[in-house]
Design a protein around this motif. Structure first.
Motif, mmCIF file in Angstrom:
data_model
loop_
_atom_site.group_PDB
_atom_site.id
_atom_site.type_symbol
_atom_site.label_atom_id
_atom_site.label_comp_id
_atom_site.label_asym_id
_atom_site.label_seq_id
_atom_site.Cartn_x
_atom_site.Cartn_y
_atom_site.Cartn_z
ATOM 1 N N CYS A 31 29.496 -9.578 -16.084
ATOM 2 C CA CYS A 31 29.692 -9.319 -14.754
ATOM 3 C C CYS A 31 29.957 -7.718 -14.674
ATOM 4 N N GLY A 34 25.538 -5.932 -16.574
ATOM 5 C CA GLY A 34 24.199 -6.340 -17.007
ATOM 6 C C GLY A 34 23.260 -5.303 -16.984
ATOM 7 N N LEU A 37 20.662 -4.865 -12.120
ATOM 8 C CA LEU A 37 21.395 -5.472 -10.992
ATOM 9 C C LEU A 37 21.253 -6.868 -10.752
ATOM 10 N N GLU A 38 19.886 -7.258 -10.600
ATOM 11 C CA GLU A 38 19.412 -8.454 -10.435
ATOM 12 C C GLU A 38 19.818 -9.412 -11.394
ATOM 13 N N GLU A 39 19.667 -8.969 -12.816
ATOM 14 C CA GLU A 39 20.131 -9.891 -13.735
ATOM 15 C C GLU A 39 21.623 -10.174 -13.795
ATOM 16 N N ASP A 40 22.488 -9.210 -13.244
ATOM 17 C CA ASP A 40 23.788 -9.351 -13.288
ATOM 18 C C ASP A 40 24.077 -10.476 -12.510
ATOM 19 N N LEU A 41 23.512 -10.478 -11.098
ATOM 20 C CA LEU A 41 23.660 -11.703 -10.659
ATOM 21 C C LEU A 41 23.203 -13.006 -11.155
ATOM 22 N N ALA A 42 21.989 -13.085 -11.624
ATOM 23 C CA ALA A 42 21.454 -14.394 -12.450
ATOM 24 C C ALA A 42 22.471 -14.695 -13.555
ATOM 25 N N ALA A 44 25.910 -14.341 -13.487
ATOM 26 C CA ALA A 44 26.968 -14.509 -12.781
ATOM 27 C C ALA A 44 26.653 -16.274 -12.396
ATOM 28 N N ASN A 45 25.415 -16.443 -11.934
ATOM 29 C CA ASN A 45 25.067 -18.041 -11.281
ATOM 30 C C ASN A 45 25.321 -18.711 -12.583
ATOM 31 N N LEU A 48 28.625 -19.484 -13.370
ATOM 32 C CA LEU A 48 29.362 -20.315 -12.266
ATOM 33 C C LEU A 48 28.935 -21.673 -12.437
ATOM 34 N N HIS A 153 15.334 -19.817 -17.073
ATOM 35 C CA HIS A 153 15.553 -18.260 -17.213
ATOM 36 C C HIS A 153 15.612 -17.855 -18.595
#
Lengths: 265, 104, 348
Positions: A31, A34, A37-42, A44-45, A48, A153
């Motif tokens: 977090c 990454g 940026l887009e992969e950081d969010l992926a 993190a999902n 979660l 993914h």
């Protein structure tokens, strides 16, 4: 009320929960760091989802154990010698290195590990969603959707790395060579799993092996990688005997909670 | 440290830009919600899911390369859109129907 | 989470700031330019929206690129101070909440980079500005999160201040920025609430937890007040920002709103805001507050805060370390594309 059956069941549930938490903890390390940026969010999902699964499973295990057990007591107050996750999941994001050596995080290791694990969990959750145990069945149904996405993914990234550049190919191959032997642990029989199987709570994991082998083999082939032979040391994480890495992971994870015994957050 | 723009441009190897459209649970059409960078369409779709639908906003996602969008020229606003304004007979409210007819 | 509402000039690059001189236009070009300016002014005066393909003054475009990208950079760098506590979150619930919050910040950065790209810049160019040290980001993220209570305080105060800034921006004249801000604001109130709730749990807990909260408030309060930027007299770009419908409310007004809103919240928590001069002024109808240390603020903005070097180096490292990943994805996409067109050729 603790019966022998419910204790055996809670051990099995803890194995599932520990897997989810330890891998969730590792994936969350990316977090803010990454590769894009887009992969950081992926990712993190992904973390979660795993933490969410862990919570449901710990809550169930706590209920089975009774006597004031709670999700946080289980997660924060058990030592490495009580954790039942696969050793594969506690490894840092690098190929072979002792925990006291400085390591660089390698996204190839992250992806290959996620691939190997989610390929297994899709099969596990598919079976568990029809478990005699209603709680596990419910958790299984929800987790299956998440695991399918995780598998897609990770598999897509495996292809990008294997069939990408020379560097990504080398990194993916090295990660695969290093991590594959750790998956031997998936198939070793344990008392906990035999008990769960006997009470028709859980699946016979061995029956999932051909499918897993095929999933992995097909993806590795498509990624133009080579499936390294699987031999060498068979880890024992699910028997609560771990690598040196889990101690450090738990020390970091649990330190604050343990500094304030009994505190509510 | 400062780099001159010319040097930086040579080393830019950027993922292309994609526009994202999401149809919500209650929605009828896909709405534009923003953009993101991805290497290909499949990845763009996955990333759109992770970036734009975390709060149950969507049941369907479209992605398309930003370069594929042709937009109307704002300079043409008048000739493109003004002529529709005075054709109010296209709207049902223009027509007065006696109440006795009932719902129409 | 966000940045100050004033526009800090980026460092070092003179060309970014000076207006470009264009050769003298022909008479008809001049007329077209004047008409375009009039149309632009009319839209602004009517509180309308300027969209990406509309004509806009160069200075408006440049100001927006700078402001939006600074905002985006702030979100990305802002993932680090709170990300610092993900691995050590003291409960699974808090861990999940924190990951979701930090993820949101990344998402906000992404929406904002997208909005900025509609103005003709690119993600790579903006990142290059950040990583080279030229582009600024909100100074608040150059301070360390030393305890778990810092996470709660950052949510309560920093996000609280951000919300004050961001709501007016939802009415900003530039369409994509306004729309991005609407999206951001919808997600932002979760951020403040989770911080406040975490603090509430602590102040209702053990003595050690209460002291942790007070200590965090002591360290963060003044920094958060400074977040709104210097008094507008000292703020070079405020007037023009107001004229263009980019900046709606003055720094001081926003700061006052923030103080007034926060004082009762602090009372609920039972924490003392570390300002002896803080008190209600009946005549003004607002809280008076003490003097902010603007020297310290500028020192941090200009690179000499406690964490500036680390924050920037961390972002640079993530970007550089990730190059092979980005390259791999592009290489694979190109190979796939070639394979697909080869297949279509065969089929045809």
């Amino acid at each position: 009320m603790k019966t022998e059956t419910s204790l055996a069941l809670s051990d099995y549930v803890l194995h599932l929960a520990d897997n989810a938490l330890v891998l969730g903890q590792r994936n969350a390390e990316w977090c803010g760091h990454g590769p894009i940026l887009e992969e950081d969010l992926a990712l993190a999902n992904n973390a979660l989802d795993l933490i969410g699964q862990a919570r449901l499973l710990y809550q169930y295990a706590a209920m089975l154990q009774g006597e004031g057990a709670s999700e946080d007591a289980l997660a924060y107050l058990r030592d490495a010698s009580q954790y039942r996750n696969y050793t594969l999941l506690e490894l840092p994001h690098s190929t072979a290195l002792a925990p006291t050596a400085r390591c660089e995080r390698d996204y190839a290791v992250t992806i290959v590990r996620n691939f190997l694990y989610s390929a297994l969990m899709v099969l596990v959750w598919e079976q568990l969603q029809v478990s005699r145990d209603e709680q596990l069945a419910a958790i299984g149904a929800k987790s299956l959707k998440e695991a399918r996405y995780h598998l897609r993914h990770a598999r897509d990234w495996l292809l990008r790395f294997g069939d990408g550049t020379a560097e990504s190919h080398a990194r993916a191959q090295a990660a695969l060579d290093f991590l594959l032997p750790y998956t031997q642990e998936f198939w070793t029989a344990t008392e906990v799993e035999s008990a769960a199987l006997a009470s028709e709570i859980a699946l016979d994991l061995a029956s999932a092996r051909p499918q897993w082998d095929m999933l992995v083999h097909d993806a590795v082939l498509e990624a133009t990688l080579v499936l390294s032979p699987m031999h060498g040391f068979v880890p024992t994480g699910k028997l609560a005997v771990h690598s040196e890495h889990l101690g450090f992971l738990l020390a970091e994870m649990q330190s604050l909670a343990r500094q304030h015994p009994g505190a509510v957050w | 440290m400062t780099k001159s723009p010319a040097n930086s441009a040579a080393t830019l190897k950027e993922w292309p830009l994609w526009e994202v459209f999401v149809r919500s649970k209650q929605g009828i059409e896909h709405k534009h919600c923003g953009s993101l960078h991805a290497a290909d369409a499949r990845q763009a779709l996955q990333m759109a899911r992770d970036v734009y639908t975390r709060r149950q906003e969507g049941v369907s996602i479209w992605v398309l390369p930003s370069a594929a969008i042709t937009a109307s020229d704002p300079q043409d606003k008048d000739m493109m859109f003004e002529p529709a304004v005075d054709k109010i007979y296209r709207h049902p409210t223009f027509f007065v129907i006696p109440d006795e007819v009932g719902h129409m | 989470m966000y940045t100050q509402s004033f526009n800090v000039p980026d460092g070092h690059s003179a060309s970014a700031e000076t207006a470009t001189t264009v050769p003298l236009a022909s008479a008809s070009q001049q007329l077209a330019l004047e008409q375009a300016q009039l149309r632009f002014d009319a839209v602004i005066d009517a509180d309308g929206k300027i969209e990406p393909k509309d004509w806009m003054p160069q200075a408006y475009r440049k100001t927006l690129v700078r402001q939006i990208s600074q905002h985006a950079h702030s979100e990305i760098v802002g993932m680090l101070p709170e990300g610092n506590w993900i691995s050590r979150a003291p409960s699974l619930k808090r861990k999940a909440i924190l990951v979701a919050k930090v993820q949101d910040e990344g998402g906000h950065g992404l929406y904002l980079y997208s909005a900025a790209e509609t103005l003709g810049t690119s993600r790579d160019q903006m990142l290059e500005g950040l990583h080279s040290g030229r582009a600024k980001y909100s100074s608040i993220f150059n301070y360390p999160t030393l305890t778990w209570a810092d996470v709660g305080v950052v949510g309560w105060l920093v996000d609280g201040a951000a919300i004050m800034n961001q709501i007016p921006l939802c009415r900003c004249s530039y369409g994509p920025y306004a729309r991005a801000m609407i999206r951001v604001c919808k997600e932002e109130s979760f951020h403040q609430r989770q911080g406040f709730e975490a603090l509430l749990a602590m102040v209702q807990g053990t003595q050690a937890q209460k002291e942790m909260v007070q200590d965090a408030v002591n360290r963060w309060w003044w920094k958060c007040l400074a977040m709104f930027g210097p008094p507008d007299g000292d703020s070079p770009n405020s007037a023009q920002g107001m004229r263009w419908g980019i900046k709606r409310i003055s720094n001081d007004d926003l700061r006052q709103k923030f103080v007034d809103a926060t004082v009762p919240q602090a009372a609920v928590l039972g924490v003392t805001l570390p300002d002896p001069a803080l008190q209600w002024n009946e005549a003004r109808g607002h809280h008076d507050y003490g003097a902010i240390d603007w020297d310290e603020f500028w020192a941090t903005v200009n690179g000499n805060g406690p964490c500036n070097k680390e924050r920037l180096a961390t972002r640079v490292k993530a970007h550089n370390d990730g190059q092979w990943v980005r390259d791999a994805a592009l290489a694979y996409a190109e190979k796939q594309s070639a394979r697909n067109s080869a297949m279509t050729k065969v089929a045809a």
